[in-house]
Write an enzyme that holds these catalytic residues in place. Structure first.
Site, mmCIF file in Angstrom:
data_model
loop_
_atom_site.group_PDB
_atom_site.id
_atom_site.type_symbol
_atom_site.label_atom_id
_atom_site.label_comp_id
_atom_site.label_asym_id
_atom_site.label_seq_id
_atom_site.Cartn_x
_atom_site.Cartn_y
_atom_site.Cartn_z
ATOM 1 N N LEU A 33 35.345 35.922 33.001
ATOM 2 C CA LEU A 33 35.348 37.296 33.207
ATOM 3 C C LEU A 33 36.304 37.373 34.530
ATOM 4 C CD1 LEU A 33 31.561 38.255 33.129
ATOM 5 C CD2 LEU A 33 33.398 38.632 31.512
ATOM 6 N N HIS A 37 37.243 42.976 33.708
ATOM 7 C CA HIS A 37 35.921 43.249 33.329
ATOM 8 C C HIS A 37 35.011 44.046 34.155
ATOM 9 C CE1 HIS A 37 37.328 39.497 30.722
ATOM 10 N NE2 HIS A 37 36.815 40.266 29.723
HETATM 11 P P1 AMP Z 1 37.619 40.316 26.399
HETATM 12 O O1 AMP Z 1 36.586 39.498 26.949
HETATM 13 O O2 AMP Z 1 38.883 39.910 26.493
HETATM 14 O O3 AMP Z 1 37.032 40.532 24.810
HETATM 15 O O4 AMP Z 1 37.580 41.984 26.949
HETATM 16 C C1 AMP Z 1 36.190 42.443 27.162
HETATM 17 C C2 AMP Z 1 36.565 43.994 27.512
HETATM 18 O O5 AMP Z 1 37.397 43.892 28.679
HETATM 19 C C3 AMP Z 1 37.409 44.748 26.319
HETATM 20 O O6 AMP Z 1 37.171 46.024 26.359
HETATM 21 C C4 AMP Z 1 38.921 44.506 27.179
HETATM 22 O O7 AMP Z 1 39.746 45.638 26.810
HETATM 23 C C5 AMP Z 1 38.484 44.721 28.267
HETATM 24 N N1 AMP Z 1 39.656 43.973 29.353
HETATM 25 C C6 AMP Z 1 40.364 43.018 29.460
HETATM 26 N N2 AMP Z 1 41.223 42.792 30.152
HETATM 27 C C7 AMP Z 1 41.140 44.103 30.861
HETATM 28 C C8 AMP Z 1 41.870 44.555 31.920
HETATM 29 N N3 AMP Z 1 42.891 43.765 32.608
HETATM 30 N N4 AMP Z 1 41.670 45.741 32.356
HETATM 31 C C9 AMP Z 1 40.784 46.521 31.910
HETATM 32 N N5 AMP Z 1 39.994 46.031 31.013
HETATM 33 C C10 AMP Z 1 40.334 45.099 30.347
#
Ligand code: AMP
Length: 282
Positions: A33, A37
């Site tokens: 995270l 996140h």
């Molecule tokens: P992940 O753990 O990469 O699958 O991401 C989980 C959630 O966090 C997904 O909805 C992603 O789009 C969101 N997320 C990942 N990176 C970012 C970021 N830099 N800014 C905002 N949301 C993010």
């Protein structure tokens, strides 16, 4: 914050809260995270009484077994971050909990529309079937009123909205803006794999997108693409998968400028690490 590993325990914990009328939010993640996140958690806390964050590295959405294997899993760090953020529950199931017959594949095939097969769908075949499969299972386990996703994964949010509409699911989908490092790099769990040189090179992605955003009004589309691609290709150690100015619903490249619904999307390998980013233009 309560850490929960099974669907049964999760449902037992949520039942009285639901019965008392509390609005439940879900923030699905794969862990490792970062502030991106946490921005989703913060938005969820504004809109719901109870926030459940799931951490699950979903094997069915990985097309490259090496990528799955090396995906970071700093669980203690993640629990600390979520505790600090005031999250109510973290759901961290095992692979067997989510896929009892794993590695035997389950039947899952859903019509996500033609946008499934372009951009990420072209480079990662079957990726969005895997994504929607796990998000459906998480929705089924948590039964949230509202779920939060990042614009960072633009095509993913579109696919999830398409699933919700295709299956008539009673969950609201909220999209949150991209959180970036001070120099513009979009935060990502994969950034941890970037060495010093990669980290410098990675800036070309956001720079190219910001260039398109800034000059969209004054330059023709093909020129914008050409110049932005030249910006990427001038950096050694970056291999571009795609760079497009697209309609945000179809994800097809736009031929003529539209006043609304336009997004610039990019994916590239920086060293050994594949990164994606996007900017909503209007
Ligand atoms: P992940 O753990 O990469 O699958 O991401 C989980 C959630 O966090 C997904 O909805 C992603 O789009 C969101 N997320 C990942 N990176 C970012 C970021 N830099 N800014 C905002 N949301 C993010």
């Amino acid at each position: 914050m309560k850490v929960i590993a099974t669907i049964a325990e999760l449902q037992q914990a949520l039942m009285p809260l639901k019965q008392s009328g509390a609005k439940i939010a879900l923030v699905p993640t794969m862990g490792a995270l970062h502030q991106g996140h946490l921005s989703l958690i913060a938005e969820a806390q504004k809109q719901a009484e109870i926030v459940v964050c799931s951490i699950f590295v979903n094997p069915t959405q990985f097309t490259d077994p090496k990528d799955l294997e090396k995906y970071p899993r700093p669980l203690e760090h993640d629990i600390k971050m979520l505790t600090g953020a005031g999250c109510n529950f973290v759901f961290m199931p095992s692979v067997k909990e989510m896929y009892p017959n794993y590695p035997t594949p389950e039947n899952w095939k859903i019509d996500l529309g033609p946008a499934e097969f372009v951009l990420e769908g072209e480079f990662r075949k079957g990726h969005y079937q895997g994504v929607t499969q796990i998000v459906y299972k998480l929705f089924d386990a948590v039964k949230p009123d509202v779920a939060f996703f990042g614009q960072k994964d633009f095509q993913q949010v579109l696919m999830i909205k398409n699933m919700v509409s295709e299956l008539n699911l009673a969950v609201e989908i909220v999209t949150c803006p991209i959180i970036r490092e001070a120099d513009g790099l979009a935060m990502s769990s994969r950034n941890i794999h970037l060495n010093k040189a990669d980290r410098e090179h990675s800036l070309a992605l956001s720079k190219a997108l910001f260039f398109i955003e800034k000059n969209y009004a004054s330059q023709p589309i093909d020129q914008l693409i050409e110049q932005a691609k030249a910006m990427i290709n001038s950096v050694k150690g970056i291999e571009l998968d795609y760079l497009t100015i697209a309609n945000g619903d179809t994800l097809l490249p736009i031929e003529e400028k539209a006043g609304t619904g336009t997004v610039a999307l990019i994916a590239a390998k920086v060293g050994e690490t594949r990164l994606i980013d996007n900017v909503i233009i209007n």
